[in-house]
Design an enzyme around this catalytic site. Structure first.
Site, PDB file in Angstrom:
ATOM      1  N   LYS A   1       0.995  -1.331  -0.050  1.00  0.00           N
ATOM      2  CA  LYS A   1       0.181  -0.126  -0.114  1.00  0.00           C
ATOM      3  C   LYS A   1       0.733   1.370   0.437  1.00  0.00           C
ATOM      4  CE  LYS A   1      -3.745   1.247   2.513  1.00  0.00           C
ATOM      5  NZ  LYS A   1      -4.297   1.523   3.641  1.00  0.00           N
TER       6      LYS A   1
ATOM      7  N   SER B   1      -9.549  -0.942   7.061  1.00  0.00           N
ATOM      8  CA  SER B   1      -9.196  -1.138   5.921  1.00  0.00           C
ATOM      9  C   SER B   1      -8.546  -2.587   4.747  1.00  0.00           C
ATOM     10  CB  SER B   1      -8.654   0.206   5.990  1.00  0.00           C
ATOM     11  OG  SER B   1      -8.773   1.655   5.876  1.00  0.00           O
TER      12      SER B   1
ATOM     13  N   SER C   1      -9.721   1.306   3.069  1.00  0.00           N
ATOM     14  CA  SER C   1      -9.470   2.201   2.311  1.00  0.00           C
ATOM     15  C   SER C   1      -8.124   1.556   1.606  1.00  0.00           C
ATOM     16  CB  SER C   1      -8.620   3.419   2.859  1.00  0.00           C
ATOM     17  OG  SER C   1      -7.514   2.527   3.620  1.00  0.00           O
TER      18      SER C   1
END
Ligand code: GLN
Length: 459
Positions: free
Chosen positions: A54, A153, A129
């Site tokens: 990420k 997330s 996210s």
């Protein structure tokens, strides 16, 4: 030579997956260079595995943007411990994945660089996210990916995309090099195509790190011995997670899984976590409060692309840098966080949210103290939703986290695994474990994974 071939194959798959907008940076030349380095070393436990990161986990070879204009092009001078440990174990870092700006959101629609498309339907969101990481694993581009969890997330997008998502207990994995969001909540977390893939990655990145004072003492996670069934295990079903208006597909998938838990020999027990309804409100006070403090560093002086305002003084510089650099959701969190911490309001909001957080922690402690080994719940109230559906209503977006943020507030281990499909869309089931129960939770998940028809329709 082995990794060189993997690097070419990974590049080919990343190119094929470009339409998903799941990556913010990757390049064939970086993949090839990393492969050449790895091929010259002896094999490690993750040799042959590609892992995407990420884009809020810093590396020195690629920019880290947190999907924000404010950090566009930012190159970190140091690397996250988790990334360093992956490389040392032989993993091939595939690239950096798209996310909601600074990990604030549940759909990736808050990314400054456009949303990620759900691999099964471009009209849908992949969750967030960490949606880019989830989409890459779901599309079969990488076997695993790192995401971050502050309030769900990884588990929520794992459920939407039909992959495994594991949030370890707080402090299991070093946060060094993870761009801080809510420091008392943040956990680097793992997506895997299977429970075993996620476990291997977690075993590599976990363990004490002298660079993060909040990591626990002790070495990496050691896998629990494999189980054949769930005999002797007590699994609690908190009724607060099964409301009457739960999506019928989600309910059907959970019912089917609960029957399987019983068939596997588990004792299934109804339990109550009465403070659950306080979790989302408490989370959306504690989280913005910590976010507002953490994001103060992005001022164009210490960090962030500097923009100079018309008056040319320091305040104008802050205003221009932060006003133009941050998107709407980030500004909303900073405003809410500053408000709930301000004199006269801190007792009314922040202190009460912390008290509610304590009640949530106590709920879990009570249930786990009364002989329940694990909790089973849906991961999300619905399957993946349509892009645009919740963008006009921040509270609707926040409620996508209703089943995942309690474990974040309590710091306990939790995971999501695929438990079936409804109308073709993946559904996730959540396991939560007491503090320290990460390895046992993974062993139980593996048994369930082997018994559930994860791609079969549930009704
Ligand atoms: N959706 C939650 C939020 O917006 C969770 C984010 C996260 O876990 N990073 O805060």
């Amino acid at each position: 030579m082995k990794v060189a071939a993997l690097a070419r194959e990974t590049g080919r798959r990343l190119r094929d997956a470009e339409r998903l907008n799941a990556t913010l940076h990757w390049s064939q030349s970086l993949l090839d260079a990393e492969a050449a380095r790895l091929d010259a070393l002896p094999d490690g436990p993750l040799t042959g595995m590609s892992v995407a990161l990420k884009d809020n986990i810093v590396t020195t070879d690629q920019p880290t943007t947190c999907a924000s204009r404010l950090l566009d092009g930012y190159l970190s001078p140091f690397e996250a411990t988790a990334a360093t440990r992956l490389r040392a174990a032989g993993a091939l870092i595939a690239g950096k994945t798209n996310l909601d700006e600074f990990a604030m959101g549940s759909s990736t629609e808050h990314s400054a660089f456009g949303r990620v498309l759900h691999p099964l339907d471009p009209e849908l969101v992949p969750g967030g996210s960490s949606g880019g990481s989830a989409a890459l694993v779901a599309a079969g581009v990488t076997a695993a990916a790192l995401g971050s969890e502050t309030g769900g997330s990884v588990r929520q997008p794992a459920a939407f995309c039909g992959v495994v998502g594991v949030k370890p207990g707080y402090g299991r994995v070093s946060r060094f090099g993870l761009v801080a969001f809510g420091s008392s909540l943040d956990c680097i977390s793992v997506f895997g195509a299977t429970v075993s893939d996620a476990e291997r990655v977690l075993a590599t990145i976990s363990g004490h790190d002298p660079l993060d004072a909040t990591t626990r003492a002790g070495g990496p996670l050691v896998a629990a011995s494999a189980r054949r069934d769930l005999r002797g295990i007590v699994i609690g079903l908190p009724h607060e997670y099964f409301p009457a208006d739960l999506h019928p597909g989600v309910r059907a998938a959970c019912d089917r899984t609960i029957a399987i838990l019983r068939d596997l020999g588990a004792e299934v027990r109804d339990v109550s976590l009465p403070s659950t309804s306080h979790a989302v409100p408490a989370y959306y006070i504690v989280n913005p409060a910590e976010a507002a403090a953490n994001l103060a560093r992005f001022d164009g002086v210490r960090f962030g692309n500097r923009r100079v305002g018309p008056e040319g003084d320091l305040r104008a510089l802050y205003r221009a840098t932060r006003g133009e650099g941050f998107g709407a959701e980030v500004r909303r969190r900073i405003l809410v966080g500053t408000f709930v911490l301000s004199a006269g309001y801190a007792d009314r909001y922040y202190a009460r949210a912390q008290a509610a957080r304590r009640l949530i922690v106590d709920d879990f402690a009570r249930v786990f103290g009364a002989g329940v080994d694990f909790l089973f719940t849906p991961t999300t109230p619905t399957p993946a939703f349509r892009a645009g559906e919740k963008m006009a209503d921040p509270v609707a977006m926040y409620l996508a986290d209703v089943f995942v943020c309690p474990a974040s507030l309590a710091g306990i281990p939790a995971l999501s695994l695929p438990i079936g499909r409804d109308g073709g869309l993946p559904l996730g089931g959540q396991l939560m474990a007491p503090d320290g129960g990460d390895a046992d939770m993974l062993a139980v998940a593996q048994v369930i994974e082997g018994a559930v028809d994860a791609t079969g329709e549930v009704r």
